[in-house]
Design a protein around this motif. Structure first.
Motif, mmCIF file in Angstrom:
data_model
loop_
_atom_site.group_PDB
_atom_site.id
_atom_site.type_symbol
_atom_site.label_atom_id
_atom_site.label_comp_id
_atom_site.label_asym_id
_atom_site.label_seq_id
_atom_site.Cartn_x
_atom_site.Cartn_y
_atom_site.Cartn_z
ATOM 1 N N ALA B 349 0.842 -1.202 0.000
ATOM 2 C CA ALA B 349 0.000 0.000 0.000
ATOM 3 C C ALA B 349 0.874 1.247 0.000
ATOM 4 N N THR B 350 1.879 1.253 0.831
ATOM 5 C CA THR B 350 2.771 2.406 0.916
ATOM 6 C C THR B 350 3.517 2.616 -0.399
ATOM 7 N N LEU B 351 4.072 1.504 -0.917
ATOM 8 C CA LEU B 351 4.792 1.576 -2.186
ATOM 9 C C LEU B 351 3.919 2.203 -3.268
ATOM 10 N N PHE B 352 2.688 1.696 -3.371
ATOM 11 C CA PHE B 352 1.819 2.172 -4.439
ATOM 12 C C PHE B 352 1.530 3.662 -4.283
ATOM 13 N N HIS B 353 1.210 4.055 -3.043
ATOM 14 C CA HIS B 353 0.835 5.450 -2.852
ATOM 15 C C HIS B 353 2.007 6.397 -2.985
ATOM 16 N N ASP B 354 3.180 5.974 -2.457
ATOM 17 C CA ASP B 354 4.310 6.897 -2.423
ATOM 18 C C ASP B 354 5.117 6.898 -3.710
ATOM 19 N N GLU B 355 5.268 5.718 -4.336
ATOM 20 C CA GLU B 355 6.193 5.654 -5.470
ATOM 21 C C GLU B 355 5.516 5.425 -6.812
ATOM 22 N N ILE B 356 4.470 4.640 -6.825
ATOM 23 C CA ILE B 356 3.882 4.273 -8.115
ATOM 24 C C ILE B 356 2.872 5.316 -8.580
ATOM 25 N N ARG B 357 1.881 5.559 -7.759
ATOM 26 C CA ARG B 357 0.779 6.398 -8.221
ATOM 27 C C ARG B 357 1.218 7.788 -8.681
ATOM 28 N N PRO B 358 2.137 8.422 -7.959
ATOM 29 C CA PRO B 358 2.525 9.769 -8.418
ATOM 30 C C PRO B 358 3.072 9.782 -9.833
ATOM 31 N N LYS B 359 3.614 8.670 -10.258
ATOM 32 C CA LYS B 359 4.223 8.669 -11.593
ATOM 33 C C LYS B 359 3.271 8.176 -12.679
ATOM 34 N N LEU B 360 2.080 7.768 -12.304
ATOM 35 C CA LEU B 360 1.156 7.240 -13.325
ATOM 36 C C LEU B 360 0.529 8.366 -14.149
#
Ligand SMILES: Nc1ncnc2c1ncn2[C@@H]1O[C@H](COP(=O)(O)OP(=O)(O)O)[C@@H](O)[C@H]1O
Ligand code: SF4
Ligand SMILES: [Mg+2]
Lengths: 337, 360
Positions: B349-360
């Motif tokens: 959850a943290t990975l997705f919110h902090d690293e993945i989603r911002p770059k989508l």
């Protein structure tokens, strides 16, 4: 569709012109270029008994001394309007379409060929029925049961079929069925169908089977390959997805497509055969066009050879035309182009 | 002939259907489809379960070669009996299809379940008119006259948006544009009011401009006919808006599944993140995109041990040896939301919110 047919028709006429030109080049121009004098050409038309004077006169009367284009014009004119041939003191009229006049038999060539046509036609038509039915059904079953005992047997037999020459299979069947078992005609006889249909079939049975074996073998292999291709097509999957019974899928959707290329080849094969099934007719001594042409070549009777070539070409061109039209009937995509 | 050419070979006897169960209309349980080949056994589908209710749309997403088409062909009973080994259960209404008589499955095809394919040109027979091909399907399952069937074909073509349907019914497929052909395929599939419609990459072969129209049409018709729909695609963006549920497939198995909103906005599998990163976006250049998944899908003959995705996963090292040795089970990560990954749920959850989603 009408436009398409007209276009094919024009193409066919064009092709016919080219064929006559090619015949002319081969039979008249090439010998001249090869150094033959008009007298040499003329001597082939009268046999070896005539003296130099006569031959020269005939060369002049046949037009061999004239320019090439005049000769070709006369040649075409003969095809369309008929021609007159010098025969000793008188001339003989060869009515249109004049395919030539044989000085050996002193007859126009075309009626002789037409006399022999029923024999060749009977042979070709009967064999065609057998080879299409046998070849296509074998090919279909082989494709549907790929790798089965049936498939492997059929393909081995058909390999033999396409490899063995007619005179071998012909003589073999003659020796077994006619001479040893005595159940088929011994060859050399032909009964017109209108005279006695049973005898007609009896005389032709062995030639039919022999000729059909050769072609059926090829058709079985072609059909098998075509069916294997077609049955892997997406539209076959669609047909199955509709819930169609497998038989309908195979026949209505598979075979229908796989047969299209076979139709083309069938037309050409039949056209070619109508111009004379040389090997079969010779092996079984059937008095057809093929036998006629072999005799003509043996006797060095050039006008006859030319006549047979022209008639044969005509059949092929007609067959081509029929195939083109049928193709458009079968495959709607063809009508576009 | 149907018996030896069509449909999956049953490996287990027919399981009696639990009576009165609230089983979904299409219920696939532990489906396995293996193809023995000279190079080894291709495990195209290896333990896949999902379900679709009538009136609902399931999107199956995955790169090519992940087993999507094999799955759909299994449901339709279109695998060759000799070449595919199929096990598990496929329930369609009251019928279990894996063990069913192939003749029974054939009767269901086209009537209860129908399918549209990727390339509408090659999927239609070039020698028959569009109308004839629709009528063939309709008349097979309905005892009606040619005239009635033709009327139905015109209605259907009209319904799927073919202009001047009464004239175009006599056209051949090659007279139609790509989009119109797919519309005609849809008309053919819907001719018998199927209760299940499977669309295998229905827009992949079409122009971008008509893709949306075709998808809208499928959605419209699905609502109208109350059909269960399975839409297969390799483009997560396509199904995000139009599917109720999403199933993400990798190497013949489910990587993640759940309600479309959850899978799209809160994905919990690194492979899904990769798919999200590959969704084309109008406002970004291709080079700016975050996560084009590196490498290529694995061989289905030698599926990597442990998590099949580990050779391509940027996070495979975070779990000790587990990603390489132990196959992650599908576990619940939210309501009806499942994912198969060894990483801690919080960490994902943290990975997705902090690293993945911002770059989508
Ligand atoms: N009949 C078959 N025999 C052997 N392998 C097959 C067969 N059909 C599909 N496969 C293999 O199964 C895998 C999954 O294919 P498929 O379901 O078509 O993938 P996709 O997700 O792109 O639709 C592929 O590796 C394919 O090569
Ligand atoms: S289990 Fe390991 S390799 Fe597989 S997706 Fe999760 S982190 Fe990546
Ligand atoms: Mg696919």
């Amino acid at each position: 569709m009408a436009v398409y047919i007209v276009r094919r028709l024009i193409a066919a006429i064009f092709l016919l012109l080219i064929v006559t030109a090619a015949c002319f080049v081969i039979f008249f121009l090439v010998p001249r270029l090869g150094g033959a004098t008009p007298e040499d050409l003329a001597s082939r038309y009268v046999g070896k008994t005539a003296d130099v004077e006569t031959i020269h006169n005939i060369a002049v009367r046949l037009g061999f001394t004239e320019p090439v284009y005049v000769q070709y014009g006369r040649f075409l004119r003969g095809l369309v309007l008929g021609a007159d041939y010098p025969t000793g003191p008188t001339t003989t009229h060869c009515p249109a379409p004049c395919f030539g006049y044989s000085y050996l038999t002193q007859q126009p060539v075309l009626p002789e060929i037409l006399d022999r046509l029923p024999v060749t036609m009977s042979l070709a038509a009967g064999a065609a029925v057998i080879w299409v039915v046998a070849g296509v059904s074998t090919g279909v079953v082989s494709a549907l049961r790929r790798g089965s005992v049936f498939d492997r047997t059929a393909m081995s037999v058909s390999l033999a079929g396409v490899s063995l020459p007619i005179f071998f299979t012909g003589l073999l069947t003659l020796s077994v069925f006619s001479y040893t078992l005595g159940i088929t005609a011994p060859g050399g006889s032909y009964t017109p169908i209108e005279e006695n249909p049973l005898l007609w079939a009896y005389d032709l049975l062995l030639p039919w089977i022999t000729l059909a074996f050769l072609y059926a073998a090829g058709y079985a292999r072609l059909t098998r390959a075509g069916m294997l291709d077609t049955m892997g097509e997406d539209f076959i999957r669609t047909a199955r997805a509709k819930g169609l019974p497998e038989r309908t899928v195979v026949v209505r959707h598979g075979l229908r497509s796989a047969l299209t290329p076979i139709l083309t080849i069938f037309g050409l094969d039949l056209g070619l055969l109508l111009g004379g099934a040389i090997l079969t007719e010779s092996t079984f001594s059937l008095p057809g066009i093929g036998k006629y042409s072999v005799d003509a070549i043996t006797n060095n009777d050039l006008p006859k050879v030319l006549g047979v070539v022209l008639v044969g070409s005509l059949f092929i061109i007609i067959a081509n035309l029929v195939v083109d039209v049928l193709y458009a009937v079968v495959d709607p995509r063809v009508r576009l182009s | 002939m149907a018996e030896d050419v069509l449909a999956g070979a049953p490996e287990s006897g027919p399981a009696p259907r639990p009576s009165g169960s609230g089983r979904p209309f299409l219920d696939v349980r532990d489906l396995r489809v293996h193809f023995p080949t000279d190079d080894g056994v291709v495990k195209a589908v290896d333990g896949l379960s999902f379900s679709v209710e009538r009136g609902k749309r399931l999107g199956i997403v995955g790169e090519s070669g992940s087993g999507k088409s094999v799955t759909s062909l299994s449901i339709m009973g279109l695998h060759k009996r000799g070449s595919a080994r199929i096990s598990g259960e496929i329930w369609l209404g009251d019928d279990e299809l894996v063990a069913a008589d192939p003749e029974r499955v054939r009767r269901l095809r086209g009537e209860t379940m129908a399918m549209i394919f990727q390339d509408p040109l090659s999927a239609m027979h070039p020698y028959y008119t569009v109308g004839d091909q629709i009528m063939e399907a309709y008349r097979l399952h309905n005892d009606v006259s040619r005239r009635a069937a033709r009327k139905r074909a015109v209605e259907l073509l009209d319904r799927v948006g073919i202009p001047r349907a009464d004239a175009r019914v006599d056209d051949y497929p090659h007279h139609f544009s790509g989009g119109m052909r797919q519309r005609a395929m849809i008309a053919m599939a819907l001719s018998c009011n199927p209760q299940l419609l499977i669309a295998d990459e229905p827009t992949t072969a079409l122009d971008v401009t008509v893709q949306a129209q075709i998808l809208d049409l499928i959605v419209d018709l699905q609502a109208e006919f109350h059909t269960a729909v399975v839409i297969i695609t390799h483009d997560l963006g396509v199904v995000a808006e139009l599917a109720d549920d999403i199933l993400v497939m990798y190497a013949g198995r489910a990587a993640e599944s759940g309600p479309a909103v959850d899978v799209f906005t809160e994905p919990r599998h690194p492979y899904t993140w990769g798919l999200l990163g590959s969704v084309p976006r109008w406002d970004r250049e291709r080079s700016e995109r975050l996560l084009p998944i590196s490498g290529s899908p694995p061989s289905l003959i030698n599926v990597p041990p442990g998590c099949a995705f580990h050779p391509r996963c940027p996070y495979a090292d975070r779990n000790g040896d587990r990603s390489r040795t132990e196959r992650p089970e599908l576990v619940e990560v939210g309501p009806r939301h499942l994912a198969a990954c060894h990483m801690g749920l919080e960490e994902r959850a943290t990975l997705f919110h902090d690293e993945i989603r911002p770059k989508l």
